[in-house]
Design a protein around this motif. Structure first.
Motif, PDB file in Angstrom:
ATOM      1  N   LEU A   6       0.829  -1.204   0.000  1.00  0.00           N
ATOM      2  CA  LEU A   6       0.000   0.000   0.000  1.00  0.00           C
ATOM      3  C   LEU A   6       0.864   1.254   0.000  1.00  0.00           C
ATOM      4  O   LEU A   6       1.861   1.324   0.716  1.00  0.00           O
ATOM      5  N   PRO A   7       0.494   2.229  -0.822  1.00  0.00           N
ATOM      6  CA  PRO A   7       1.190   3.519  -0.749  1.00  0.00           C
ATOM      7  C   PRO A   7       0.702   4.286   0.483  1.00  0.00           C
ATOM      8  O   PRO A   7      -0.218   3.825   1.166  1.00  0.00           O
ATOM      9  N   GLY A   8       1.291   5.427   0.771  1.00  0.00           N
ATOM     10  CA  GLY A   8       0.795   6.261   1.865  1.00  0.00           C
ATOM     11  C   GLY A   8      -0.628   6.699   1.561  1.00  0.00           C
ATOM     12  O   GLY A   8      -0.933   7.107   0.450  1.00  0.00           O
ATOM     13  N   LEU A   9      -1.513   6.560   2.550  1.00  0.00           N
ATOM     14  CA  LEU A   9      -2.926   6.826   2.303  1.00  0.00           C
ATOM     15  C   LEU A   9      -3.430   8.016   3.103  1.00  0.00           C
ATOM     16  O   LEU A   9      -2.967   8.285   4.210  1.00  0.00           O
ATOM     17  N   THR A  33       0.476   2.792   6.945  1.00  0.00           N
ATOM     18  CA  THR A  33       0.295   3.378   5.616  1.00  0.00           C
ATOM     19  C   THR A  33      -0.591   4.619   5.683  1.00  0.00           C
ATOM     20  O   THR A  33      -0.557   5.428   4.775  1.00  0.00           O
ATOM     21  N   VAL A  34      -1.382   4.745   6.762  1.00  0.00           N
ATOM     22  CA  VAL A  34      -2.280   5.902   6.865  1.00  0.00           C
ATOM     23  C   VAL A  34      -1.493   7.130   7.312  1.00  0.00           C
ATOM     24  O   VAL A  34      -1.045   7.220   8.443  1.00  0.00           O
ATOM     25  N   LEU A  35      -1.299   8.061   6.378  1.00  0.00           N
ATOM     26  CA  LEU A  35      -0.578   9.295   6.707  1.00  0.00           C
ATOM     27  C   LEU A  35      -1.463  10.203   7.546  1.00  0.00           C
ATOM     28  O   LEU A  35      -0.984  10.953   8.378  1.00  0.00           O
ATOM     29  N   GLY A  36      -2.768  10.130   7.257  1.00  0.00           N
ATOM     30  CA  GLY A  36      -3.690  10.987   7.982  1.00  0.00           C
ATOM     31  C   GLY A  36      -5.107  10.716   7.541  1.00  0.00           C
ATOM     32  O   GLY A  36      -5.337   9.946   6.604  1.00  0.00           O
ATOM     33  N   PHE A  37      -6.052  11.329   8.235  1.00  0.00           N
ATOM     34  CA  PHE A  37      -7.444  11.192   7.816  1.00  0.00           C
ATOM     35  C   PHE A  37      -8.194  12.493   8.024  1.00  0.00           C
ATOM     36  O   PHE A  37      -7.847  13.298   8.895  1.00  0.00           O
ATOM     37  N   ALA A  38      -9.186  12.699   7.150  1.00  0.00           N
ATOM     38  CA  ALA A  38      -9.942  13.945   7.174  1.00  0.00           C
ATOM     39  C   ALA A  38     -11.418  13.637   7.351  1.00  0.00           C
ATOM     40  O   ALA A  38     -11.954  12.725   6.715  1.00  0.00           O
ATOM     41  N   ASP A 196       2.875  14.019   4.160  1.00  0.00           N
ATOM     42  CA  ASP A 196       3.536  13.088   3.242  1.00  0.00           C
ATOM     43  C   ASP A 196       4.970  12.847   3.702  1.00  0.00           C
ATOM     44  O   ASP A 196       5.814  13.729   3.601  1.00  0.00           O
ATOM     45  N   ARG A 197       5.214  11.615   4.172  1.00  0.00           N
ATOM     46  CA  ARG A 197       6.555  11.324   4.694  1.00  0.00           C
ATOM     47  C   ARG A 197       7.599  11.275   3.595  1.00  0.00           C
ATOM     48  O   ARG A 197       8.755  11.600   3.809  1.00  0.00           O
ATOM     49  N   SER A 198       7.193  10.862   2.380  1.00  0.00           N
ATOM     50  CA  SER A 198       8.182  10.714   1.309  1.00  0.00           C
ATOM     51  C   SER A 198       8.778  12.064   0.922  1.00  0.00           C
ATOM     52  O   SER A 198       9.829  12.136   0.312  1.00  0.00           O
TER      53      SER A 198
END
Ligand SMILES: *[C@@H]1O[C@H](CO)[C@@H](O)[C@H](O)[C@H]1NC(C)=O
Ligand SMILES: *[C@@H]1O[C@H](CO)[C@@H](O)[C@H](O)[C@H]1NC(C)=O
Length: 216
Positions: A6-9, A33-38, A196-198
């Motif tokens: 999974l990519p960052g989500l 994988t969850v970078l954040g949620f809105a 975004d960590r990348s």
């Protein structure tokens, strides 16, 4: 999607959907994988207060529409959706042709695809504990509210502690992402960039620096 990993989500949910993504983020089922949620326009306190008037609200909605355009018009006239372009895009998918219509002289009508009233037994459960879950879940958090909503006590304390990003669009109605599509997109894109960590620029590793020196 056939992704090997999974990519960052970024998870985004509106109204009940906000309760769903919060539950998923809190469960940790998607790992890191969850970078954040809105969460768009839902607050536990006001959602639970609003449940009492939900059935009477549903009764005020037309049961059917003679055409898709009359359904779109109802949504904009009642200010349910305040952006006509958005209503044209999203309303048709809320409806389906009534299959039970007798074939006699009557013209076909459009009915709601989802029987919301039938889901009443679950309403309370969807929203109870939402604020705590929201604050406890890992990852970046964004709460986007229309002007009418108010933070409940837990969210207000969390806000003062800087636990999440809060954005209020006073001109928007409940369908905040449809009424203010551009502003919502900008806030979400910005939220993504910030989480975004990348995109993090890390200092070079000492080993790499030494190697570079040796080859020089
Ligand atoms: C069918 O509809 C037409 C036009 O609205 C009407 O003139 C006619 O009387 C109707 N026939 C029946 C059987 O209801
Ligand atoms: C209205 O909706 C359309 C389609 O969703 C969108 O392109 C447009 O930017 C919206 N208007 C505003 C003011 O956000």
């Amino acid at each position: 999607m056939n992704w090997s990993e999974l990519p960052g989500l970024l998870l985004i949910g509106h109204s009940l959907g906000g309760a769903v993504v919060t539950d998923l983020a809190k469960s940790g089922k998607l790992g890191n994988t969850v970078l954040g949620f809105a969460v768009l326009d839902v607050v536990e306190g006001s959602a639970i207060d609003a449940l009492q008037s939900m059935q009477s609200y549903l009764l005020t909605r037309p049961k059917n529409f003679p055409s898709l355009s009359s359904a779109i018009e109802w949504h904009t006239r009642s200010r349910t959706i305040r952006n006509t372009t958005s209503a044209r895009i999203s309303v048709p998918s809320l409806l389906r042709l009534d299959p039970s219509e007798p074939s006699a002289n009557k013209t076909k009508t459009w009915i709601w695809r989802t029987d919301l009233a039938a889901t009443e037994p679950y309403w309370q459960g969807w929203f109870t504990g939402l604020s705590k879950k929201f604050l406890d879940a890992k990852g970046g958090k964004l709460l986007l509210l229309a002007g009418t909503d108010r933070l409940d006590k837990e969210l207000m304390i969390g806000q003062m502690q800087g636990k999440y990003q809060l954005q209020v669009f006073p001109e928007a109605g409940h369908f905040i992402h449809e009424d203010q599509a551009e502003k919502t997109a900008m806030v979400v894109a910005d939220f993504y960039r910030r989480n975004d960590r990348s995109a993090l620029v890390l200092p070079p590793k000492v080993g790499d620096l030494l190697k570079a020196k040796i080859s020089a």
